[in-house]
Design an enzyme around this catalytic site. Structure first.
Site, mmCIF file in Angstrom:
data_model
loop_
_atom_site.group_PDB
_atom_site.id
_atom_site.type_symbol
_atom_site.label_atom_id
_atom_site.label_comp_id
_atom_site.label_asym_id
_atom_site.label_seq_id
_atom_site.Cartn_x
_atom_site.Cartn_y
_atom_site.Cartn_z
ATOM 1 N N ASN A 44 0.775 -1.481 -0.081
ATOM 2 C CA ASN A 44 -0.089 0.131 -0.101
ATOM 3 C C ASN A 44 1.161 0.893 -0.196
ATOM 4 O O ASN A 44 1.977 0.917 -0.362
ATOM 5 C CB ASN A 44 -1.348 -0.061 0.969
ATOM 6 N N GLU B 180 3.412 -0.762 4.666
ATOM 7 C CA GLU B 180 3.225 -1.426 5.963
ATOM 8 C C GLU B 180 2.430 -2.639 5.351
ATOM 9 O O GLU B 180 2.358 -3.246 6.146
ATOM 10 C CB GLU B 180 3.037 -0.463 6.663
ATOM 11 N N CYS C 151 2.321 3.462 1.853
ATOM 12 C CA CYS C 151 3.319 4.140 3.080
ATOM 13 C C CYS C 151 3.962 2.469 3.583
ATOM 14 O O CYS C 151 4.965 2.995 4.239
ATOM 15 C CB CYS C 151 2.322 4.489 4.329
HETATM 16 N N1 UDP Z 1 -3.658 6.649 2.879
HETATM 17 C C1 UDP Z 1 -4.317 6.914 1.476
HETATM 18 N N2 UDP Z 1 -4.376 8.138 1.946
HETATM 19 C C2 UDP Z 1 -4.109 9.130 3.238
HETATM 20 C C3 UDP Z 1 -3.344 8.286 4.167
HETATM 21 C C4 UDP Z 1 -3.438 6.870 4.062
HETATM 22 O O1 UDP Z 1 -4.546 6.175 0.505
HETATM 23 O O2 UDP Z 1 -3.834 10.398 2.367
HETATM 24 C C5 UDP Z 1 -3.458 5.123 2.941
HETATM 25 C C6 UDP Z 1 -2.851 4.350 3.029
HETATM 26 O O3 UDP Z 1 -2.650 2.597 2.248
HETATM 27 C C7 UDP Z 1 -2.074 4.386 4.150
HETATM 28 C C8 UDP Z 1 -2.663 4.148 4.952
HETATM 29 O O4 UDP Z 1 -3.640 4.393 4.484
HETATM 30 O O5 UDP Z 1 -0.487 3.607 4.086
HETATM 31 C C9 UDP Z 1 -2.203 4.259 6.340
HETATM 32 O O6 UDP Z 1 -2.448 5.745 5.961
HETATM 33 P P1 UDP Z 1 -2.489 6.030 7.901
HETATM 34 O O7 UDP Z 1 -2.125 5.391 9.289
HETATM 35 O O8 UDP Z 1 -2.076 7.238 7.972
HETATM 36 O O9 UDP Z 1 -4.138 6.239 8.104
HETATM 37 P P2 UDP Z 1 -4.764 7.000 9.066
HETATM 38 O O10 UDP Z 1 -5.829 6.136 9.154
HETATM 39 O O11 UDP Z 1 -4.474 7.186 10.356
HETATM 40 O O12 UDP Z 1 -5.646 8.344 8.674
#
Ligand code: UDP
Length: 570
Positions: A269, A273, A271
């Site tokens: 994905n 992970e 980021c």
């Molecule tokens: N992600 C995305 N757009 C964004 C931020 C995150 O598509 O602007 C996706 C992406 O796959 C990333 C995952 O959400 O690896 C998890 O990111 P994060 O934990 O920062 O998301 P949160 O749930 O905190 O918004």
């Protein structure tokens, strides 16, 4: 519900429902009630007499207490018509015009629903190769990435969140050199993170200083050779200059591929992970570790009973999300439900260490990280096994690498996500990152600036009668406590920020968490602006030798508009 002003601002801006005039139609508590009810209702798929109300209350309390939060799309979309609940998707990019543009369309649909997409462009023929049907020549992977980038720009996720992409190219693809430098122009591919897919053969060639083969992705013939050390140095130089590309170790992703019969894992994905098979999606969630401490004789200790309970409820919640989800494509629903991957992780780890009085950059800190994640992983798997007893194992269990063991409901259980937004909502440090700075400015969504002051520091300074506006101003200016002569050394040793932690401690912490994580660990190794290319090269080597699945580095000030900044708002 107790949340910070910043958390409320983020939730109001993007997460709470609004009517057609833009007026809010739910409260923060209403959001968590909507999510809890929608996710608990999935229990009825397995037991028509399930006590959904009690489960919904448990989920509601777990979220409103900020003990656990699911990824942003679940908060935004559960119980609403869009209903798309996952953060992570991987789409295949086969080498044909029809398939590439199907990919563009599918990515647009995913972005519209709040998900992020990862792609391997490794199957595309190299620039200059012939195109049989037209007699023309191919424009190569990087040119097609630009098409995906433009489409993402246009979609802007329909008002939820900006589209995010991961582009991966194998290090033995003939176009690798143009890929490595494709983001050196800061105006290019702004909706992409890029990572080089590193192979064991390549790393061996770097170590022995030998050339390695470039392979035509179509015919699998050798098209030429490059000097491995030169390619490695180009990756390092580019990362030093711009923070990109990151690297991922493809063979390691595949040695943990639960269902190798379904094909290779080629991408993650955005980021990094969550490694996934083509058309797989995954939903994530994070446990807030700060809320899993208890006071014993005036000292904080880990509340293992509470943690075990939260892990159980979180696995139950995330498995339900798979059923409650409205998928953007039938094929994604089909493939996702074959393995039922979930990604449970943690946030607030650094804040927890502050309360325990343990420095992040210490053997004790790393060992505690390992112990906690081992617990999340072990109990997470037990919870998934218990679910399997009632709901059945994931459908591909019999062909999985676990087939000799006890059935699992989910092919993977644990992932460490970055928690970019979840950590703001919970008001704690993100994922397993050290505190970035004790007072700083965060650029979030559309140039909104938020000022953050670390609550644990504030409380500790207040307790010790050390709190003063002057000290806080100094901390805000420098981000770190290290330069403050007014603060005691013992306090400064524990209250370290991302830049006080040396890059090798960043990697050691990542590697320790990776040992106990099914999927991968989102981690940025922060360098000061004065770091050298050699420093970056050493971190990449260390990440390799300590068993990380990949790594991302960032040198302070190397990119305009960086998300996290030290210093004051002008
Ligand atoms: N992600 C995305 N757009 C964004 C931020 C995150 O598509 O602007 C996706 C992406 O796959 C990333 C995952 O959400 O690896 C998890 O990111 P994060 O934990 O920062 O998301 P949160 O749930 O905190 O918004």
């Amino acid at each position: 519900m107790k949340i910070t002003k910043n958390a409320r601002a983020v939730l109001e801006r993007r997460y709470l429902t609004r009517d057609t005039h833009g007026q809010l139609t739910e409260t923060v508590e209403g959001l968590f009630r909507r999510v809890a009810d929608a996710i608990a209702a999935a229990d009825l798929n397995y037991n028509s007499a399930a006590d959904v109300l009690t489960t919904a209350d448990r989920f509601y309390n777990m979220m409103t207490e900020l003990d656990f939060l699911p990824n942003s799309p679940t908060l935004m979309n559960a119980g609403r018509p869009l209903g798309q609940l996952s953060a992570c998707f991987v789409l295949p990019i086969p080498d044909s015009m029809e398939a590439i543009f199907d990919g563009v369309k599918n990515a647009a649909l995913i972005h519209k629903s709040g998900g992020g997409t990862g792609f391997s462009f490794s199957r595309l023929r190299m620039q200059g190769a012939s195109v049989n049907s037209t007699g023309g020549v191919a424009s190569g992977p990087v040119s097609f990435m630009k098409v995906f980038n433009a489409a993402t720009e246009a979609v802007k996720q329909g008002g939820t969140r900006r589209g995010a992409n991961m582009g991966i190219l194998r290090v033995d693809h003939p176009d690798i050199m143009s890929f490595i430098t494709c983001k050196n122009d800061k105006n290019e591919l702004t909706n992409f993170n890029i990572s080089v897919g590193i192979t064991e053969a390549f790393m061996k060639a770097v170590e022995s200083g030998s050339p390695y083969n470039l392979i035509d992705p179509g015919t699998q013939e050798i098209t030429g050779q490059l000097d491995a050390k030169e390619v490695f140095d180009t990756i390092v130089t580019s990362a030093w200059q711009t923070g990109e590309p990151g690297i991922i170790f493809l063979d390691r992703l595949n040695s943990n591929n639960v269902v190798p019969g379904q094909g290779e894992i080629e991408a993650t994905n955005p980021c990094g992970e969550q490694p996934l098979l083509p058309y797989e999606s995954c939903n994530l969630g994070s446990i807030n570790l700060v809320n899993h401490l208890k006071l014993e004789n005036g000292c904080y200790v880990l509340d293992t009973d509470k943690l075990a309970k939260t892990i159980h409820d979180a696995v139950h919640f995330l498995d339900n999300v798979i059923d409650a989800n409205v998928y953007p494509l039938d094929e994604i629903e089909r493939v996702t439900k074959l393995t039922r991957k979930i990604g449970l992780g943690v946030m607030g780890f650094a804040d927890m260490l502050l309360k325990l009085g343990i420095p992040y950059n210490s053997h004790e800190g790393v060992a505690l990280g390992g112990r906690i994640m081992e617990m999340v992983n072990t109990i997470g798997h037990e919870a998934s096994m218990e679910l399997a007893e009632i709901r059945g194992a994931f459908p591909l269990f019999e062909e999985s690498i676990f087939k000799e063991g006890k059935p699992l409901r989910n092919a993977t259980v644990t992932t460490i996500a970055p928690n970019g937004t979840l950590s703001i909502i919970a008001g704690v440090s993100s994922g397993i990152e050290p505190v970035f700075a004790y007072a700083y400015i965060r650029n979030v969504m559309d140039n909104t600036h938020l000022i953050e002051i670390n609550e644990t520091l504030k409380a500790r300074l207040t307790d010790e009668n050390l709190y003063s506006d002057q000290i806080m101003e100094e901390v805000a200016e420098h981000g770190t406590l290290a330069d403050s002569s007014a603060l005691p050394e013992a306090l400064k040793k524990v209250f370290v920020c991302a830049h006080d932690v040396s890059p090798s401690w960043h990697v050691k912490m990542q590697a320790e968490f990776q040992k106990h994580t099914d999927n991968a660990v989102s981690k940025t190794v922060n360098f000061s602006n004065t770091a050298t290319k050699q420093d970056v090269a050493e971190v990449y080597q260390l990440a390799y030798s300590l068993g990380c699945k990949g790594t991302t580095i960032y040198r302070d000030g190397s990119r305009d508009g960086q998300v996290l900044n030290i210093g004051k708002v002008n």
